[in-house]
Motif scaffolding. Structure first.
Motif, mmCIF file in Angstrom:
data_model
loop_
_atom_site.group_PDB
_atom_site.id
_atom_site.type_symbol
_atom_site.label_atom_id
_atom_site.label_comp_id
_atom_site.label_asym_id
_atom_site.label_seq_id
_atom_site.Cartn_x
_atom_site.Cartn_y
_atom_site.Cartn_z
ATOM 1 N N CYS A 224 1.758 21.778 -27.465
ATOM 2 C CA CYS A 224 1.169 21.988 -28.788
ATOM 3 C C CYS A 224 0.795 20.676 -29.470
ATOM 4 N N SER A 225 1.515 19.618 -29.151
ATOM 5 C CA SER A 225 1.220 18.350 -29.819
ATOM 6 C C SER A 225 -0.123 17.785 -29.375
ATOM 7 N N TRP B 62 -3.264 14.370 -33.608
ATOM 8 C CA TRP B 62 -2.025 14.579 -34.371
ATOM 9 C C TRP B 62 -1.159 13.326 -34.343
ATOM 10 N N TYR B 63 -1.224 12.624 -33.205
ATOM 11 C CA TYR B 63 -0.437 11.394 -33.093
ATOM 12 C C TYR B 63 -0.996 10.338 -34.041
ATOM 13 N N PRO C 120 0.946 20.275 -37.123
ATOM 14 C CA PRO C 120 1.105 19.838 -35.717
ATOM 15 C C PRO C 120 1.581 18.391 -35.585
ATOM 16 N N GLU C 121 1.467 17.615 -36.650
ATOM 17 C CA GLU C 121 2.007 16.252 -36.593
ATOM 18 C C GLU C 121 3.500 16.292 -36.252
ATOM 19 N N TYR D 145 4.960 18.316 -34.200
ATOM 20 C CA TYR D 145 5.114 18.396 -32.742
ATOM 21 C C TYR D 145 4.973 17.008 -32.136
ATOM 22 N N ALA D 146 3.962 16.270 -32.620
ATOM 23 C CA ALA D 146 3.714 14.931 -32.094
ATOM 24 C C ALA D 146 4.938 14.043 -32.342
ATOM 25 N N SER E 95 8.065 14.944 -32.838
ATOM 26 C CA SER E 95 9.212 15.337 -32.025
ATOM 27 C C SER E 95 9.038 14.937 -30.566
ATOM 28 N N THR E 96 7.786 15.035 -30.082
ATOM 29 C CA THR E 96 7.533 14.620 -28.708
ATOM 30 C C THR E 96 7.875 13.144 -28.533
#
Lengths: 261, 272
Positions: A30-31, A48-49, A229-230, A232-233, A235-236
């Motif tokens: 998702c990220s 998002w990153y 979605p940021e 997700y980025a 957390s990744t």
């Protein structure tokens, strides 16, 4: 027959790990998803990153989370290790009572611990960073004590006494003789405390002041209106960071063992 | 070494101030009314049919997820404890690692997998199988709880299985016991303390869970944790919230003696 059994075992272990990690896999995918809708794949993107590093609110929450967790785990490690040393000198009965008290935050439901600490703070001080910190230290201490205490019992006290006989001061003897023995237990306690504190939502939720957000409380606010979605980025990246650190730590301890052997 | 006792001083103060005192605050709020008079009204509120239903459903879901966790975790811990990687510590890391992804994100990701238009149903459709309606049901909450608490069941069982002396098992075999007898008479009884602590570590947070029920159960299913949380965040009835919390605290008095019974050395180490 033996082969089939070995295969079944591997398959089972693999399956459980797959189930445990599949939501994380979903989150990493998702990220990179350019569509904001969570179940539609809109193409690959790094946006998002990039946005994450321009988003002050998210970065602030990450900073608060890491600072809170690191301070809580460090304070808890110091308090807990000292407590273990003190408890080791106590009689069986007082030791038992203290261990029972230590078990309370683990045996009590998180929601009750959170509410209890909140009621105290609301009465005597304001909710804010300090109240969160105190609550997190309280959450962390049992993990330190439960890790260090068994190790402390296993250590040989005669070596410590020998050091004293040879003229070492108690502090010097402790640092040179007892501490190196305890270090692995202290470290694993610290790591566990850090992880539990970082992952905590419930206690943070009840003790946080207005205007402060950790990663958890920020996510909770976003649950209803849709996750940015940021997150997700973010957390990744966090996941990859800890993976690298643990991998490096494992390599270091392995090479040390080889040298030792 | 008697002089060392003072080292526990800071922790004693901390425990008195931030473990004992807060619980006394819950007791105070739970047992007093608006004008500070003593009352059992908040405690009695648990008998309200809505609260009874919420508590009952919470107990059922917690018991269910504990049972499922145990069934999944025991064989896994057993296999891992017998494998060559048991010494490396890597196993434990692998179970703790997912916790570095925030709990809420993990549950939300689980929601994406289970949703009606989610990943699981997409896979089922690909194979021409009927669609599953998992979301916003007791089943979804159950899956969420098993997913969230499984490591807390695996770790204590794994730890205790690793500690079993190989010689005891070899001795039993030398004396003619077959595999099943060894398991039933030696391994299972020796691993019970780990099972006990796993059960407590899953069941206790399970009863009071409100976030998983919130996200995976929709707001249709009300667990006792949701009721308490709402008394504090929405209804602002701290007395009632505290009274219901006191009911949850009763479970400590059940689990504490259980822990002490199995934890003969008094180290509390069987929790982790």
């Amino acid at each position: 027959m033996v082969k089939a059994k070995a295969f079944l075992k591997r398959f089972y272990v693999g399956l459980v790990f797959f189930l445990l990690y599949s939501p994380i896999l979903v989150m990493i995918v998702c990220s990179f998803n350019s569509s904001k809708a969570r179940t539609v794949w809109g193409g690959f993107t790094f946006d998002w990153y990039l946005q994450l590093f321009r988003d002050g609110a998210v970065l602030e929450a990450v900073r608060t989370s890491l600072l809170l967790t690191a301070s809580a785990a460090l304070i808890a490690t110091a308090l807990g290790t000292l407590a273990c040393l003190g408890m080791a000198a106590m009689g069986k009965q007082s030791q038992g009572v203290l261990i029972s008290i230590t078990n309370i935050p683990m045996l009590n439901a998180d929601i009750v611990t959170g509410i209890a600490v909140m009621l105290l703070f609301v009465r005597f001080m304001n909710l804010g960073y300090t109240s969160m910190l105190i609550a997190h230290v309280t959450l962390c201490i049992p993990y330190i004590i439960l890790n260090v205490m068994p190790k402390l019992r296993q250590t040989n006290t005669s070596i410590y006494e020998a050091a004293l006989d040879l003229g070492a001061t108690p502090v010097y003897a402790f640092i040179k003789v007892v501490l190196p023995d305890l270090m692995p237990a202290i470290f694993s306690g610290f790591l566990l405390a850090f992880t539990i504190s970082l992952d905590d939502f419930i206690i943070t939720y009840f003790t946080k002041g207005a205007g402060i957000n950790t990663i958890s409380t920020m996510l909770y606010q976003e649950v209803r209106r849709g996750i940015n979605p940021e997150m997700y980025a973010m957390s990744t990246l966090l996941f990859l960071a800890i993976l690298l650190i643990l991998f490096a730590a494992n390599r270091i301890s392995e090479t040390q063992e080889e040298k030792g052997a | 070494m008697n002089k060392q006792k003072f080292l526990a001083g800071p922790y004693l103060v901390w425990a008195a101030g931030f473990i004992i005192l807060p619980l006394l605050m819950v007791l105070y709020y739970g047992l007093t009314g608006d004008e500070g008079q003593l009352t059992l009204e908040h405690l009695a509120a648990i008998a309200d049919p809505i609260h009874v239903k919420a508590l009952w459903e919470s107990l059922l879901i917690a018991a269910g997820s504990t049972a499922i966790c145990l069934v999944i975790a025991y064989p896994l811990a057993y296999i891992l404890s017998r494998s060559h990687i048991r010494q490396s510590g890597a196993v434990i890391m692998l179970f703790i690692l997912p916790m570095w992804i925030n709990f809420l994100l993990r549950i939300l990701a689980l929601q994406m997998i289970l949703a009606n238009t989610g990943i699981l149903n997409a896979i089922l459709r690909f194979f021409g199988l009927p669609r599953l309606h998992l979301m916003y049901s007791h089943g979804a909450i159950l899956i969420g709880m098993v997913y969230e608490y499984l490591p807390f069941m695996i770790l204590p069982i794994y730890n205790i299985l690793c500690k079993i002396d190989r010689d005891v098992i070899d001795a039993a075999r030398d004396l003619g016991a077959d595999g099943i007898t060894v398991f039933r008479r030696i391994i299972l009884p020796l691993s019970l303390p780990g099972v006990m602590s796993g059960v407590i570590m899953v069941f206790i947070p399970g009863i009071s869970e409100f976030v998983i029920a919130d996200i995976l159960g929709g707001s249709k299913i009300l667990l006792i944790g949701n009721v308490i949380e709402q008394e504090f965040s929405l209804a602002n009835d701290w007395g009632l919230g505290s009274g219901l919390s006191l009911v949850l605290m009763l479970f400590i008095f059940v689990s504490m003696p259980l822990m002490n019974k199995y934890d003969k050395t008094g180290e509390g180490q069987i929790l982790w």
